[in-house]
Design a protein around this motif. Structure first.
Motif, PDB file in Angstrom:
ATOM      1  N   ASP A   4      12.638 -23.644  15.395  1.00  0.00           N
ATOM      2  CA  ASP A   4      13.113 -22.878  16.550  1.00  0.00           C
ATOM      3  C   ASP A   4      12.398 -23.318  17.816  1.00  0.00           C
ATOM      4  N   VAL A   5      11.077 -23.505  17.716  1.00  0.00           N
ATOM      5  CA  VAL A   5      10.291 -23.919  18.875  1.00  0.00           C
ATOM      6  C   VAL A   5      10.728 -25.295  19.352  1.00  0.00           C
ATOM      7  N   LEU A   6      10.897 -26.237  18.428  1.00  0.00           N
ATOM      8  CA  LEU A   6      11.288 -27.595  18.806  1.00  0.00           C
ATOM      9  C   LEU A   6      12.657 -27.606  19.458  1.00  0.00           C
ATOM     10  N   THR A   7      13.609 -26.856  18.904  1.00  0.00           N
ATOM     11  CA  THR A   7      14.948 -26.783  19.491  1.00  0.00           C
ATOM     12  C   THR A   7      14.889 -26.245  20.908  1.00  0.00           C
ATOM     13  N   ALA A   8      14.128 -25.177  21.103  1.00  0.00           N
ATOM     14  CA  ALA A   8      14.021 -24.566  22.423  1.00  0.00           C
ATOM     15  C   ALA A   8      13.326 -25.493  23.406  1.00  0.00           C
ATOM     16  N   VAL A   9      12.298 -26.194  22.945  1.00  0.00           N
ATOM     17  CA  VAL A   9      11.574 -27.124  23.807  1.00  0.00           C
ATOM     18  C   VAL A   9      12.484 -28.258  24.249  1.00  0.00           C
ATOM     19  N   LEU A  10      13.256 -28.807  23.323  1.00  0.00           N
ATOM     20  CA  LEU A  10      14.184 -29.878  23.673  1.00  0.00           C
ATOM     21  C   LEU A  10      15.235 -29.376  24.651  1.00  0.00           C
ATOM     22  N   SER A  11      15.640 -28.113  24.514  1.00  0.00           N
ATOM     23  CA  SER A  11      16.599 -27.527  25.444  1.00  0.00           C
ATOM     24  C   SER A  11      16.005 -27.475  26.840  1.00  0.00           C
ATOM     25  N   LEU A  12      14.736 -27.089  26.935  1.00  0.00           N
ATOM     26  CA  LEU A  12      14.063 -27.060  28.229  1.00  0.00           C
ATOM     27  C   LEU A  12      13.986 -28.466  28.815  1.00  0.00           C
ATOM     28  N   ARG A  13      13.646 -29.446  27.975  1.00  0.00           N
ATOM     29  CA  ARG A  13      13.490 -30.821  28.449  1.00  0.00           C
ATOM     30  C   ARG A  13      14.823 -31.384  28.915  1.00  0.00           C
ATOM     31  N   ARG A  14      15.914 -31.038  28.193  1.00  0.00           N
ATOM     32  CA  ARG A  14      17.239 -31.522  28.589  1.00  0.00           C
ATOM     33  C   ARG A  14      17.665 -30.921  29.907  1.00  0.00           C
ATOM     34  N   ALA A  15      17.117 -29.746  30.236  1.00  0.00           N
ATOM     35  CA  ALA A  15      17.502 -29.084  31.487  1.00  0.00           C
ATOM     36  C   ALA A  15      16.954 -29.808  32.710  1.00  0.00           C
ATOM     37  N   GLY A  16      16.225 -30.881  32.511  1.00  0.00           N
ATOM     38  CA  GLY A  16      15.719 -31.654  33.645  1.00  0.00           C
ATOM     39  C   GLY A  16      14.219 -31.505  33.742  1.00  0.00           C
ATOM     40  N   SER A  17      13.516 -32.589  34.076  1.00  0.00           N
ATOM     41  CA  SER A  17      12.057 -32.552  34.095  1.00  0.00           C
ATOM     42  C   SER A  17      11.533 -31.553  35.102  1.00  0.00           C
ATOM     43  N   ARG A  18      12.206 -31.399  36.233  1.00  0.00           N
ATOM     44  CA  ARG A  18      11.713 -30.482  37.261  1.00  0.00           C
ATOM     45  C   ARG A  18      11.747 -29.051  36.775  1.00  0.00           C
ATOM     46  N   VAL A  19      12.877 -28.630  36.214  1.00  0.00           N
ATOM     47  CA  VAL A  19      13.008 -27.260  35.729  1.00  0.00           C
ATOM     48  C   VAL A  19      12.031 -27.002  34.593  1.00  0.00           C
ATOM     49  N   GLY A  20      11.978 -27.948  33.628  1.00  0.00           N
ATOM     50  CA  GLY A  20      11.080 -27.771  32.503  1.00  0.00           C
ATOM     51  C   GLY A  20       9.635 -27.713  32.937  1.00  0.00           C
ATOM     52  N   PHE A  61      14.548 -17.556  24.725  1.00  0.00           N
ATOM     53  CA  PHE A  61      13.957 -17.854  23.429  1.00  0.00           C
ATOM     54  C   PHE A  61      14.179 -16.681  22.482  1.00  0.00           C
ATOM     55  N   ASP A  62      14.112 -16.982  21.175  1.00  0.00           N
ATOM     56  CA  ASP A  62      14.384 -15.924  20.202  1.00  0.00           C
ATOM     57  C   ASP A  62      13.300 -14.859  20.173  1.00  0.00           C
ATOM     58  N   ARG A  63      12.079 -15.239  20.579  1.00  0.00           N
ATOM     59  CA  ARG A  63      10.983 -14.286  20.685  1.00  0.00           C
ATOM     60  C   ARG A  63      10.311 -14.469  22.037  1.00  0.00           C
ATOM     61  N   PRO A  64       9.745 -13.415  22.632  1.00  0.00           N
ATOM     62  CA  PRO A  64       9.121 -13.520  23.959  1.00  0.00           C
ATOM     63  C   PRO A  64       8.002 -14.565  23.991  1.00  0.00           C
ATOM     64  N   LEU A  65       7.899 -15.260  25.114  1.00  0.00           N
ATOM     65  CA  LEU A  65       6.823 -16.224  25.313  1.00  0.00           C
ATOM     66  C   LEU A  65       5.659 -15.604  26.085  1.00  0.00           C
ATOM     67  N   ILE A  66       5.984 -14.659  26.950  1.00  0.00           N
ATOM     68  CA  ILE A  66       4.978 -14.019  27.797  1.00  0.00           C
ATOM     69  C   ILE A  66       5.038 -12.511  27.595  1.00  0.00           C
ATOM     70  N   GLN A  67       3.912 -11.929  27.327  1.00  0.00           N
ATOM     71  CA  GLN A  67       3.823 -10.478  27.204  1.00  0.00           C
ATOM     72  C   GLN A  67       3.100  -9.973  28.444  1.00  0.00           C
ATOM     73  N   ALA A  68       3.799  -9.199  29.246  1.00  0.00           N
ATOM     74  CA  ALA A  68       3.221  -8.794  30.525  1.00  0.00           C
ATOM     75  C   ALA A  68       3.633  -7.374  30.890  1.00  0.00           C
ATOM     76  N   GLN A  69       2.833  -6.785  31.750  1.00  0.00           N
ATOM     77  CA  GLN A  69       3.137  -5.488  32.328  1.00  0.00           C
ATOM     78  C   GLN A  69       3.256  -5.680  33.828  1.00  0.00           C
TER      79      GLN A  69
END
Length: 262
Positions: A4-20, A61-69
């Protein structure tokens, strides 16, 4: 989890280096600073910009990356979840490997910029809400089809799309997809026993409210770290007494949900 992590990471990378790179930089800054406010200052972002980016990441992502208040200008505690740490580590490893591959490809293409050649892969949308999920049901009709997208445990979004769209996007049970929803298409209601024709009735609580001269932007917390933004009139926000912590229903008509695939 690794797949899941690898798929999501590749999705970010495909979205363009600047956005990722921008989003990964936010993860790194949150990990180092321990708050959204401090991370925003380090990156030269507004607090709202950093907070919105954090919510967008959690939604994709399927699970949160950042936990914040939410802490506003005074700041609030924030940290990366185990999923966030895994994504950060995986992205840097994938980026290092892809950097070498892209350099060799560009050399073979006479120096052409891969990013320019495949700009369409980095498509960005004006829709305020983008929630990634998995198709859990497809109900076929004579002209249109009803597609149900599971975006979190106990949280599903239903979209009405044409049968042609189902075929073209290859929407089938188990396939990933992204629900795009304009903030102006989200209607808010309070109280119990709400009766409405809206196919999507999502229970949430107010994270923040930003008032403008005419409209207010309301940020809602949904299940499992997902969030939703709604744009309503300032008068409605006042009438509903929408303040952080308030319980609210987000109502969205199924035809107002656009589905996209990677």
């Amino acid at each position: 989890m690794a797949d899941d992590v690898l798929t999501a990471v590749l999705s970010l990378r495909r979205a363009g280096s600047r956005v990722g790179a921008e989003r990964i930089a936010l993860l790194e800054a949150v990990a180092a600073e321990g708050s959204i406010t401090k991370a925003a200052k380090v990156l030269g972002l507004s607090y709202k910009g950093a907070w919105d980016a954090a919510q967008a990441l959690n939604n994709l992502f399927d699970r949160p990356l950042i936990q914040a208040q939410a802490g506003g200008a005074k700041g609030g505690a924030a940290e990366l979840t185990p999923q966030g740490q895994a994504v950060l580590t995986a992205f840097r490893k994938v980026e290092a490997e892809l950097g070498g591959v892209i350099a060799r490809l560009e050399a073979g293409l006479g120096g052409a910029d891969i990013g320019e050649l495949f700009w369409g892969l980095g498509m960005r949308t004006s829709a305020r809400n983008a929630l990634r999920g998995t198709v859990s049901a497809v109900t076929d009709g004579a002209v249109n089809a009803e597609v149900t997208l599971k975006v979190a445990e106990g949280l599903e979004i239903v979209a009405i799309v044409t049968r042609d769209s189902v075929r073209e996007l290859d929407l089938a049970v188990g396939k990933p997809a992204i629900a795009l929803i304009k903030s102006s298409f989200v209607t808010l209601a309070v109280g119990e026993g709400i009766r409405t024709s809206a196919r999507n009735q999502l229970r949430g609580s107010v994270i923040s409210r930003e008032d403008g001269a005419v409209n207010s932007e309301i940020s809602l917390s949904l299940a499992d770290g997902k969030s939703l933004a709604a744009s309503i009139t300032l008068e409605s926000a006042r009438a509903l007494e929408l303040a952080p912590g308030a319980s609210v229903w987000a109502l969205i008509k199924a035809p107002h949900v656009i589905l996209a695939v990677e």
